[in-house]
Design a protein around this motif. Structure first.
Motif, PDB file in Angstrom:
ATOM      1  N   SER A  32       0.926  -1.275   0.057  1.00  0.00           N
ATOM      2  CA  SER A  32       0.152  -0.020   0.144  1.00  0.00           C
ATOM      3  C   SER A  32       0.945   1.362   0.034  1.00  0.00           C
ATOM      4  CB  SER A  32      -0.929   0.062   1.273  1.00  0.00           C
ATOM      5  OG  SER A  32      -1.860  -0.906   1.168  1.00  0.00           O
ATOM      6  N   ALA A  42       0.907   5.405  -0.454  1.00  0.00           N
ATOM      7  CA  ALA A  42       0.078   6.694  -0.309  1.00  0.00           C
ATOM      8  C   ALA A  42       1.125   7.906  -0.801  1.00  0.00           C
ATOM      9  CB  ALA A  42      -0.308   7.062   0.914  1.00  0.00           C
ATOM     10  N   VAL A  91       1.104  11.908  -0.726  1.00  0.00           N
ATOM     11  CA  VAL A  91       0.427  13.038  -0.075  1.00  0.00           C
ATOM     12  C   VAL A  91       0.871  14.457  -0.556  1.00  0.00           C
ATOM     13  CG1 VAL A  91      -0.166  13.878   2.139  1.00  0.00           C
ATOM     14  CG2 VAL A  91       0.683  11.573   1.991  1.00  0.00           C
ATOM     15  N   ARG A 117      -2.679   5.126  -3.246  1.00  0.00           N
ATOM     16  CA  ARG A 117      -3.411   6.106  -2.763  1.00  0.00           C
ATOM     17  C   ARG A 117      -3.046   7.622  -2.932  1.00  0.00           C
ATOM     18  NH1 ARG A 117      -4.438   3.808   3.518  1.00  0.00           N
ATOM     19  NH2 ARG A 117      -4.537   1.531   2.868  1.00  0.00           N
ATOM     20  N   ILE A 164      -3.596  11.521  -1.508  1.00  0.00           N
ATOM     21  CA  ILE A 164      -4.242  12.182  -0.407  1.00  0.00           C
ATOM     22  C   ILE A 164      -3.677  13.779  -0.537  1.00  0.00           C
ATOM     23  CG2 ILE A 164      -4.099  12.355   2.348  1.00  0.00           C
ATOM     24  CD1 ILE A 164      -2.834   9.789   2.469  1.00  0.00           C
ATOM     25  N   ARG A 201      -6.981   5.218  -5.024  1.00  0.00           N
ATOM     26  CA  ARG A 201      -7.895   5.541  -3.869  1.00  0.00           C
ATOM     27  C   ARG A 201      -7.734   7.032  -3.563  1.00  0.00           C
ATOM     28  NH1 ARG A 201      -7.117   1.055   0.315  1.00  0.00           N
ATOM     29  NH2 ARG A 201      -8.979   2.195   1.414  1.00  0.00           N
ATOM     30  N   VAL A 202      -8.654   7.791  -3.392  1.00  0.00           N
ATOM     31  CA  VAL A 202      -8.509   9.290  -3.322  1.00  0.00           C
ATOM     32  C   VAL A 202      -8.980   9.623  -1.791  1.00  0.00           C
ATOM     33  CG1 VAL A 202      -9.357  11.437  -3.924  1.00  0.00           C
ATOM     34  CG2 VAL A 202      -8.994   9.578  -5.733  1.00  0.00           C
ATOM     35  N   PHE A 203      -8.161  10.004  -1.171  1.00  0.00           N
ATOM     36  CA  PHE A 203      -8.600  10.660   0.323  1.00  0.00           C
ATOM     37  C   PHE A 203      -8.282  12.127   0.403  1.00  0.00           C
ATOM     38  CE2 PHE A 203      -7.049   6.203   0.582  1.00  0.00           C
ATOM     39  CZ  PHE A 203      -8.059   5.615   1.566  1.00  0.00           C
ATOM     40  N   HIS A 204      -9.188  12.580   1.181  1.00  0.00           N
ATOM     41  CA  HIS A 204      -8.804  14.123   1.569  1.00  0.00           C
ATOM     42  C   HIS A 204      -8.539  14.295   3.091  1.00  0.00           C
ATOM     43  CE1 HIS A 204     -10.514  14.805  -2.111  1.00  0.00           C
ATOM     44  NE2 HIS A 204     -11.908  14.372  -2.103  1.00  0.00           N
ATOM     45  N   GLY A 261      -6.208   8.399   5.054  1.00  0.00           N
ATOM     46  CA  GLY A 261      -5.438   7.922   3.771  1.00  0.00           C
ATOM     47  C   GLY A 261      -4.204   7.107   4.547  1.00  0.00           C
TER      48      GLY A 261
END
Lengths: 327, 327, 327
Positions: A168, A170, A172, A197, A199, A215-218, A223
């Motif tokens: 995984s 991410a 950012v 991901r 973020i 995969r989108v995170f705010h 995230g």
């Protein structure tokens, strides 16, 4: 199908412009070649004669001491002659066009251009216009791509995490304006990372990203949950206030990576950053200098990856074998 | 007693930051090593392979073409790869801190930093933070020290005068602001010079200098009487008027070295200057270009001394022996 | 007769300052030597060890990335160490005079100065003041001379046209302010070109040119009739309007080289330009990029010619023979 401009007629790597469309096998081959150069940089005599008598031009239309330096060191450790030309301060002041500059340097029998340019597509444009024996390496073009940075990031991940598929990862920060993020996403997909991901606040994400398979995170905490790799992006000064963000303090509160935030990730997660870091803006110093940070390893691997790409684009025999031998 | 940061655990020279506290034997060993490099620079092929495959970074936070050039030539004649980085125009424009710059370059597996900085203590600070295999050479820090300049001055004196102990040496000019003067005074004391004089207006002398063991003069004629060596200091432009001095004309009248003034010194006295000289400010052209001037010899010896210090800090075997062999 | 400063006591080439007064045999010998270096630049390993251990200083008082780059490449391909110093931004900011700069660099045991300067006679002045073992190459001084450019132009003509004597050669443009034109006219006369023409508006021609043995034209079509070689000059920006010319559009209409105009010349005429070209000012893109243009060949030959001149001035054995061997 249109043949990729990055390969010569024999299907060998010639230019290195973008990771988009490249096969996993090539990325692995670049990393395997870089592996052999890691030991070169640890030796007393850090040189191999692979590119002796070759002339590499660092053509920087955008100032970047750090990236220029890594390419210059990579070239010198391969025994090439290096010419660094900062175009902002030279030919264009006489009003010479980009292609005239390229054609003139090419007429001086140079072998390779390492190009940094503020416009997306500049390296690709140059690659379309050079003679068959000349290679072009993209050292960052506008918001488009920064493929050698992405490759050194992948190399760093592989050296520490081994297999890509179960990870995984991410990314950012300012995805919207980042050529680094674009190239990293291509690389992670090609290498089969299962969970990628991004973020960021909505204003720093490209439109339609939800349809991209990412995969989108705010929210940073959400995230980062259980990720193996955190890639922080540099927040450019010009984004620190105004239309994209309320302020850099506000950004740090919501998206700055602190020790507390990092606890959301796996205990053995690594923290990466392409540099130069903004301490207290996108990353806290305790994280940047902490045990999970591999930011400085990335810099060192950047030399090895660039040595690999330069020598492969020049088809310098068995680069990996040569690297194992003393110079 | 606190171990001097300039030496490694085996007691060998690692950094070269200041002459303060160094033993006479080390200064003699540097000069002996430089002696062997003097012949290198006279050869048809002026290179020795002592530092082949090493990467030396010239990190100049203050512009100095002359000093940077001598270090660059010294490094190239030792076959090192040299990277010259002018920080005023590069990384700091992206707001990167000093240590982040150092750590990043260090991660690129460089072997040595040659540092010039406007702040006293900068090279020392960097030396405290680099990895064990990295060396730091002070190429001038604020008003603090300029030890390679002082060593080339000592080397020049030894080549012409032989023994240090019986000499009378006068340093003339802006002692207060001069890192060169500070380092020279340390060197002259270590080498046992019996009569060290400083000659300057009171406004250009540090407080308490009377207690330093030096002989202090405010009158040039009196100070030069019977000296063997006259070291003129450069008068910085910013001192030429205002609080320190009435005017540069007035300064020249009282402290400028003319042929008439020089007659106060011994007939075989030599005239030195770290350069670049201000003709007609601290020195008359007839003296600067005259038979007693050794100003240009100093420049040449500067290469040999820097070759000696670079190779000793890198522990490159028997530097002196290698220098005697052809490359 | 005053001995030419360009030769040493043994009559060998030492400095290369102007073509005025040189013998045809020397020009042929330079071209013959360059011929051997053309093959070097086509090799996989483009280096010969002729100037290994020599230090060449590029001393540019006037910015010119292109010329500096060709000299730097020529020097590196001869295995010399190269030091590039842009004086506009360095020593003179400390107020050091030209000769002090030269003397200091010379004291560092450099072997050659390649000098570019806005003042006519600067390279000659420096050559008068250096030590016997140091050579000076003029890389352009004011409006006076640019002899290496003229030599690469002659070399280009010889490679394509063979014999010089029967040729008609036209130089078009700002003859008055052009050091390139001055040196080309000397070269063409020395090599016995039978018909040398200059084509320019009266305001861009030196007074008294009618008495020079050249054929003078103010009309482009008339001047180009049946020529074998057309040498276009760059129109400097500062001439594009004002006292010399009504406007650049007007100049292009009357003196710009278009395909239609070029038809006045012989069908196998070649088009040359020292670069960088002003497309649409003195030359149309279809001509600059057309089949008769040899502008980019000139650039490549410029490396070979400069390798020849650098190695001959250093008296590096049989340069031509060495060039034929692998490095």
């Amino acid at each position: 199908m249109i043949r990729d401009i990055q390969f010569d007629d024999a299907g060998r790597l010639r230019h290195f412009l973008t990771l988009e469309g490249l096969a996993p096998a090539l990325l692995y081959r670049i990393m395997d070649t870089a592996e052999s150069f890691v030991s070169v940089t640890d030796r007393q005599i850090k040189k191999v004669p692979l590119l002796r008598g070759k002339t590499i031009v660092n053509l920087f239309f955008e100032n970047s001491t750090r990236t220029r330096t890594t390419f210059e060191l990579a070239a010198k450790r391969l025994s090439a002659d290096v010419l660094s030309i900062n175009i902002a301060t030279s030919a264009t002041s006489k009003g010479e066009g980009l292609l005239d500059t390229i054609w003139n340097l090419q007429a001086m029998h140079v072998d390779m251009f390492v190009v940094r340019h503020a416009h997306s597509g500049a390296a690709h444009f140059i690659a379309q216009h050079v003679e068959p024996h000349v290679s072009v390496i993209n050292a960052g073009d506008g918001r488009h791509a920064h493929p050698t940075q992405a490759m050194l990031d992948m190399f760093t991940i592989r050296r520490i995490k081994g297999d890509f598929t179960p990870l995984s990862v991410a990314i950012v920060g300012d995805i919207l304006h980042s050529r680094v993020a674009r190239s990293e996403i291509h690389a992670l997909k090609i290498l089969g990372v299962s969970d990628i991901r991004v973020i960021a606040p909505p204003t720093l994400l490209p439109g339609g990203i939800e349809q991209s398979g990412l995969r989108v995170f705010h929210d940073l905490d959400a995230g980062l949950r259980d990720v193996d790799v955190v890639i922080m992006l540099r927040l450019q000064r010009e984004r620190m206030s105004g239309t994209f963000l309320p302020s850099k303090q506000e950004y740090y509160l919501r998206f700055g990576l602190t020790e507390a935030r990092l606890r959301q990730a796996r205990p053995d997660a690594i923290v990466m950053h392409p540099g130069p870091i903004n301490r207290g803006v996108e990353i806290d110093s305790r994280v940047a200098d902490g045990v999970q940070s591999v930011i400085l390893q990335q810099v060192g691997y950047g030399i090895a990856i660039r040595m690999a790409i330069l020598s492969m684009a020049m088809h310098s025999g068995d680069a990996a074998a040569a690297a194992r031998e003393a110079s």
